[in-house]
Design an enzyme around this catalytic site. Sequence first.
Site, PDB file in Angstrom:
ATOM      1  N   LYS A 279      70.484  56.614   6.248  1.00 28.09           N
ATOM      2  CA  LYS A 279      70.826  57.509   7.358  1.00 28.09           C
ATOM      3  C   LYS A 279      72.293  57.972   7.244  1.00 28.09           C
ATOM      4  O   LYS A 279      72.991  57.586   6.316  1.00 28.09           O
ATOM      5  CB  LYS A 279      70.535  56.813   8.687  1.00 28.09           C
TER       6      LYS A 279
HETATM    7  C1  LIG Z   1      64.557  55.975  10.100  1.00 23.13           C
HETATM    8  C2  LIG Z   1      63.764  56.450  11.269  1.00 23.13           C
HETATM    9  C3  LIG Z   1      63.345  55.603  12.295  1.00 23.13           C
HETATM   10  C4  LIG Z   1      63.458  54.119  12.228  1.00 23.13           C
HETATM   11  O1  LIG Z   1      64.735  53.663  12.017  1.00 23.13           O
HETATM   12  P1  LIG Z   1      64.957  52.108  11.674  1.00 23.13           P
HETATM   13  O2  LIG Z   1      66.413  51.908  11.974  1.00 23.13           O
HETATM   14  O3  LIG Z   1      64.636  51.952  10.223  1.00 23.13           O
HETATM   15  O4  LIG Z   1      64.075  51.315  12.542  1.00 23.13           O
HETATM   16  C5  LIG Z   1      62.733  56.150  13.403  1.00 23.13           C
HETATM   17  N1  LIG Z   1      62.493  57.459  13.495  1.00 23.13           N
HETATM   18  C6  LIG Z   1      62.839  58.310  12.506  1.00 23.13           C
HETATM   19  C7  LIG Z   1      62.558  59.764  12.676  1.00 23.13           C
HETATM   20  C8  LIG Z   1      63.469  57.832  11.351  1.00 23.13           C
HETATM   21  O5  LIG Z   1      63.780  58.669  10.361  1.00 23.13           O
END
Ligand SMILES: *Cc1c(COP(=O)(O)O)cnc(C)c1O
Length: 390
Positions: free
Chosen positions: A192
Site C-alpha cells: 500500500k
Molecule cells: C488491501 C485491501 C484491504 C485489506 O487490507 P489489509 O490491511 O491487508 O487487511 C481491504 N480493501 C482493499 C480495497 C484493499 O486493497
Amino acid sequence: MTEAAFIPFARPDIGPAEIEAVAQAMRSGWITTGPQTRAFEQAFSAFLGGGSDGDLQAIAVNSATAGLHLALEALGVGPGDEVIAPTLTFTATVEVARYLGADAALVDVDPVTLNIDPARIEAAITARTKVILPVHYGGLACDMQAIGAIAQRHGLRVVEDAAHALPATHQGAPVGRLDGSAATVFSFYANKTMTTGEGGMVTTRDAAVAHRLRVMRLHGISRDAFDRFSSKTPAWYYEIVAPGFKYNMTDVAAAMGRVQLQRLPQMHQRRQQLAGRYLRELADLPLVLPAPAPAGQSHAWHLFVIRLSERARVTRDAVIAALAQAGIGTSVHYVPLHRQPYWRDRYQLRPEQFPQAEQAYQRMLSIPLFTAMSDDEQTRVIAALRASVR
Ligand SMILES: *Cc1c(COP(=O)(O)O)cnc(C)c1O
C-alpha cells in the site's frame, strides 16, 4: 530475453530511518501496543487535519480487514443486515459483513472511475440495508457527496474502505475526515502507499464509534492496553465488557508507521510524478488510462490500472505475458467478487448483472507503480507496453 533485473508490480519503500525506528522499539523493552502506537495514532489524526481536542480519532489496528470488521461491529451490523459495496474490490471489503452474520449486496461500478456507481447503490437498498461501504478504487475518491446524500435520505451509515486512498482528498478535504462518514479504514499492508508490514488505521469523528473500536480491538477490555499500564489504578485490574477481538497494532509496527507517515508527502509526490509520466507517455496507445482526480482533488495513486481500448488488437492476457517476458510484473485489480465462487454461489450472481465491472475486468491490468521505482525502470515499462499493445 532481457537480462535486465525484474521489475515487480510493487515493492515496499523501507529506508534506514524505518529500520532504526523498529530497532529502537525492539530495544525499548515495550514491543506490543504502547507509546509508539499512541504517538502513531496522534500523528495520523494530525496528518488528516485532526486537532489535539480529539475531534478526529485514529485507532490503530493490525490490518484494514480488522478495521473494517470493527467499524461494522461498532455500527451494530449483525445477522440479517446488508452492506452495499462494489463488486470490483478485494474480498476483505465485504467478508467482514459475513463475520457478523450480515450479507453483502454487491453493485456495479462507474465505467470511467471504476468506483461504486451511486445510482446502483440507490437501486440496491432494501429494508435490511444498514451500511454503504464505498472503496476509493486505486486511490481516487468516490463521489462522496452523492453517496452521503443517499445515506442521509435512507438513514444509512457510511464506512469508507480507504485501503488505497492515503493520501487522497475529496473536494479539498482529506479522505479520513469527510463529512457524513461513520468511519474510514486505511491499510498499511506491504504494497500500500505506506506500510507497517501488516497494519491498518480507522479514523472517525464519532466518539461512540471510537470508544467501541478501542474496546473491541483488544478483547473487550473496558480501557485500552496503554491506559492499563500508565494509569493510576492498579495495573492488574480490568473489566471485560464484551467478547472482543485481538486486533491491536504492535509498537514495532507503529514505529515503522511513524517514519512512513513522515515520508508520506514525499512518497506521494513520487507516485504523482510516476503516474503523470505514464499518463503523458501512454496517451497515444490504444488504452483507456485511469481517470485523473477532478480539479482541486488529489489522487493517492496506489494503483495505475490501464484497460485495453476497443482499438487494441491484443488481449489483456497477451499483454501480461509480453510484459512478463520483458521482466515486468503486473497484476489485475480485481477478479470481480461476483466471479468468486463464494460470493457468486451465495447470492447466485451472474456476470450480466455487472456489465461495467465485467467490461473493465476483461481488459484491465495494473502496471508497476511504486515509490522506489527508478525513471529507468519506468522507461522500460513504457517501452515494453508500447511494443506489446500495438
Ligand atoms: C488491501 C485491501 C484491504 C485489506 O487490507 P489489509 O490491511 O491487508 O487487511 C481491504 N480493501 C482493499 C480495497 C484493499 O486493497
